[in-house]
Every structure is written in C-alpha cells, then in structure tokens.
Design an enzyme around this catalytic site. Sequence first.
Site, PDB file in Angstrom:
ATOM      1  N   GLU A 109       0.828  -1.198   0.000  1.00  0.00           N
ATOM      2  CA  GLU A 109       0.000   0.000   0.000  1.00  0.00           C
ATOM      3  C   GLU A 109       0.868   1.256   0.000  1.00  0.00           C
ATOM      4  OE1 GLU A 109      -4.103  -1.452   2.013  1.00  0.00           O
ATOM      5  OE2 GLU A 109      -2.475  -1.170   3.411  1.00  0.00           O
ATOM      6  N   CYS A 122       3.383   8.451   1.568  1.00  0.00           N
ATOM      7  CA  CYS A 122       3.901   7.443   2.500  1.00  0.00           C
ATOM      8  C   CYS A 122       4.153   6.179   1.695  1.00  0.00           C
ATOM      9  CB  CYS A 122       2.867   7.216   3.609  1.00  0.00           C
ATOM     10  SG  CYS A 122       3.403   6.001   4.815  1.00  0.00           S
ATOM     11  N   CYS A 133       6.086  -5.584  15.592  1.00  0.00           N
ATOM     12  CA  CYS A 133       5.751  -4.630  16.640  1.00  0.00           C
ATOM     13  C   CYS A 133       4.291  -4.896  17.013  1.00  0.00           C
ATOM     14  CB  CYS A 133       5.935  -3.193  16.157  1.00  0.00           C
ATOM     15  SG  CYS A 133       7.639  -2.870  15.676  1.00  0.00           S
ATOM     16  N   GLY A 184       6.843  -2.232   6.036  1.00  0.00           N
ATOM     17  CA  GLY A 184       8.219  -2.704   5.987  1.00  0.00           C
ATOM     18  C   GLY A 184       9.185  -1.870   6.798  1.00  0.00           C
ATOM     19  N   ASN A 315      -3.831   3.921  16.357  1.00  0.00           N
ATOM     20  CA  ASN A 315      -4.907   3.650  15.407  1.00  0.00           C
ATOM     21  C   ASN A 315      -5.305   2.189  15.518  1.00  0.00           C
ATOM     22  OD1 ASN A 315      -5.135   6.228  14.048  1.00  0.00           O
ATOM     23  ND2 ASN A 315      -3.093   5.806  13.235  1.00  0.00           N
TER      24      ASN A 315
HETATM   25  N1  SAH Z   1       9.458  -0.033  10.164  1.00  0.00           N
HETATM   26  C1  SAH Z   1       9.565   1.417  10.157  1.00  0.00           C
HETATM   27  C2  SAH Z   1       8.680   2.039   9.126  1.00  0.00           C
HETATM   28  C3  SAH Z   1       7.185   1.916   9.398  1.00  0.00           C
HETATM   29  S1  SAH Z   1       6.701   3.454  10.025  1.00  0.00           S
HETATM   30  C4  SAH Z   1       9.331   1.952  11.546  1.00  0.00           C
HETATM   31  O1  SAH Z   1       8.942   1.169  12.409  1.00  0.00           O
HETATM   32  O2  SAH Z   1       9.586   3.116  11.797  1.00  0.00           O
HETATM   33  C5  SAH Z   1       5.165   3.181  10.672  1.00  0.00           C
HETATM   34  C6  SAH Z   1       4.930   4.141  11.829  1.00  0.00           C
HETATM   35  O3  SAH Z   1       3.593   3.974  12.301  1.00  0.00           O
HETATM   36  C7  SAH Z   1       5.832   3.812  12.985  1.00  0.00           C
HETATM   37  O4  SAH Z   1       6.201   4.929  13.738  1.00  0.00           O
HETATM   38  C8  SAH Z   1       4.933   2.922  13.767  1.00  0.00           C
HETATM   39  O5  SAH Z   1       5.390   2.754  15.045  1.00  0.00           O
HETATM   40  C9  SAH Z   1       3.624   3.629  13.662  1.00  0.00           C
HETATM   41  N2  SAH Z   1       2.496   2.761  13.953  1.00  0.00           N
HETATM   42  C10 SAH Z   1       2.448   1.435  13.763  1.00  0.00           C
HETATM   43  N3  SAH Z   1       1.254   0.939  14.154  1.00  0.00           N
HETATM   44  C11 SAH Z   1       0.541   1.973  14.587  1.00  0.00           C
HETATM   45  C12 SAH Z   1      -0.793   2.104  15.072  1.00  0.00           C
HETATM   46  N4  SAH Z   1      -1.594   1.050  15.176  1.00  0.00           N
HETATM   47  N5  SAH Z   1      -1.228   3.321  15.405  1.00  0.00           N
HETATM   48  C13 SAH Z   1      -0.422   4.397  15.265  1.00  0.00           C
HETATM   49  N6  SAH Z   1       0.834   4.337  14.793  1.00  0.00           N
HETATM   50  C14 SAH Z   1       1.313   3.131  14.455  1.00  0.00           C
END
Ligand code: SAH
Length: 378
Positions: A109, A122, A133, A184, A315
């Site tokens: 996406e 993005c 995570c 990713g 989110n």
């Molecule tokens: N792998 C990289 C790139 C992805 S960035 C990284 O971890 O930085 C995606 C961003 O969205 C990250 O800051 C992540 O922590 C955040 N994120 C992931 N899941 C989320 C959620 N459910 N709600 C809000 N932010 C989220």
Amino acid sequence: MSTAGHARQFAPPAPAVEARRNLIGCDVGELTAEMATIGAPAFRARQLWHWIYHRGATDFAVMTTLAKDFRARLAEQFVIERPAIAESHHSLDGTHKWLLRFADGQEVETVHIPEEDRGTLCVSSQVGCTLTCRFCHTGTQRLVRNLSAAEIVGQLMLARDALGEWPSPNDGRLISNIVLMGMGEPLYNYDSVAKALKIVMDGEGIAISRRRITLSTAGVVPMIKRCGEELNVNLAISLHAVNDALRDQIVPINRKYPIAELLDACRNYPGLSNARRITFEYVMLKDVNDSPAEARELVRLLRGIPAKVNLIPFNPWPGAPFDCSTDTAIKRFSDIVFAAGYASPVRTPRGQDIMAACGQLKSASIKKRRSEMTFAAL
Ligand code: SAH
C-alpha cells in the site's frame, strides 16, 4: 465510518511473459549500460532520464527529442512500467490509498496525505514486515519479500500519474514530501531503498530534496550511520517506550538493539542541528506507555539530541490488543515533553476510514486469504 470512494480495478490479463526490461528503477549508470546493449551512446541515457523521471513518460513514442526509428528500437527492448493498481480508496479527509500489485502478484500500500502547505507520500519498502511490533497491523502479516528499487520508485511515479503531476514542478507540488513509513522496515532493505532515494533526489529528474524525505526506522542500529552518510535524509525513530523491558515487548527489535545503543546512533547521526532534528515517534497506548513518569523519562533520554517528538494516537485495527490513550493522557504527556523544550505535536490520524492511517496498512490479499479460510471452515 464509510469509505468515500472505492474502486477495484482488475488488472488486465498478464501478457505472455514480458521479456522487455523495465527502465524504471535504473540509475544513470544502469541506463547507460542498457543503452550500450543496443549500441546507443551514453548521452542517450541522460535524455531518457529526463523523459522518464522529469516528464513522467510511460511510452517511448512521446520522446520527441529522439529519432523515430530509435524510439521504435527502444520500445522493442524496453518498457517504462509502473506497478498495477489493484485497489484505490479515497478518504473523506482527502487521503488517498492505493493497493499496488507487482508482477509476481505481491501487493503493498501507498498513501497520499494532502495538507495545506504540502503533500506527503507514505511509501512502502517491503511486502509485509518481519518486525512484529505489537501495535502495528503490518507486523501481523508475514513478510513476503523486499521491494526492488523499481518498485519503490514506481510507487511515487504512479501516485504522480494519478495526481497529474508531470513534468516535475518547481514548487507547489501535490507530492512535496516523502516518508518511508509505509509497510516494511526500510533499513532491512537498505540497498533498494538507497538506490530508489538517489533516483528520487536527482535534481534532473523527480528532484525531491533529501530535506523533504524522512526515513523511519524501528532501530536497525548498524544501518543508521550508513543511511546518514550516504543519503542524509531526515531520520525518524519509532521509539514507543522509554525502558528496555517494555520496548523489548512492543518493539521486539529492541532485544537486538536496545535503547541506549539506538540513542547513541542517533546522537551521532551526521548533519544534526537544531534546524535538522531527529523525529521520535511515540504511539500512545492506553495504560501501557503513556504515564507522566514515562514522559519525564523520555525527556531525560533525549537530552543532547536535537529532537522533536511526534505523539501518534494509536490507530486501532481488527483484533489489536491495545486501546488509544485518552485525550487527557495524551495532553498531559505532550505538555511535559513540550515544557522540556521539545516540539511535541500530536499526529492527526489521516485516512482512518479507509484503514490508511499509521500502522493500519496490510495487503488486502492477505486479509482476503484469511476471510476465505474462515469461509472454508464454515
Ligand atoms: N518499520 C519502520 C517504518 C514503518 S513506520 C518503523 O517502524 O519506523 C510506521 C509508523 O507507524 C511507525 O512509527 C509505527 O510505530 C507507527 N504505527 C504502527 N502501528 C501503529 C498504530 N496502530 N497506530 C499508530 N501508529 C502506528
């Protein structure tokens, strides 16, 4: 909430295996080498570069600075191909999400987020993600593979096609900024990401400056220095916890590269100054990481690093094991960080109605597979 616009476009039937090489994703050296294979001089590579990356040409026929028979020869050997659009969703807030499909059927996406003074794309760097995570939807999808440089640049080119943003405008762009915050971990696919970003930053092509590009990492410490030296784009760190015990749980890569090592790498990131700060992303999880004590600890950890803090309301996604912090908790946290001298904006969720907000990205193919399984089980 309803989806404002939704269209599933069926990709045309795959042509009998495409033997022609795709020029998207080629850097100047590779374009020059491709020209050599058909006996064309090196300066042709620069001309093609202009047409492909500045003008956005998808067809050699429009390249009027090249002789007609040469254009025909190019078309016999090469293509200029974007990923296919599998789905396209418009949010009520103007956010636009594309589900893209690559030649092997894998999908990622890409999200466009228009704002008053800029527009951000993005971009995804991998199909799925290995990091798991706990709060991230993408992390529940098993990794399928890294994207190639062509597939990363292709996301941007396709979005610019859709927005009609060719040739590359000097200013007032709909896509003025890029964040590698899609699906990713970009530093686990460094070579392709670096190659793609070098193409994107080239002043004679797409020409988006490194100051308008932000790479977000969960903390692949050994790659941070190299990223700074070679690309020197803005860095964002997905921190989310201020002690190793919690971060080990919610950002498991922390077990390999703990907070102290991560912050050391940040402190040494080339080119940092008050005008050029590292962004620390912190997702607000109710009763998990949102106490005032944790805000104070965050401030202590960041001491000496030119930093800003981006607080991200969690989110939700189906089955997520967390709730978003209350507004009061977020405000309290933000006030403490702000009082210590750090900008601490709360990120407004965008595109939530189309599952395009942070952490909600996940390829539909995987979701579908799951629902098909459920159906079969009935
Ligand atoms: N792998 C990289 C790139 C992805 S960035 C990284 O971890 O930085 C995606 C961003 O969205 C990250 O800051 C992540 O922590 C955040 N994120 C992931 N899941 C989320 C959620 N459910 N709600 C809000 N932010 C989220």
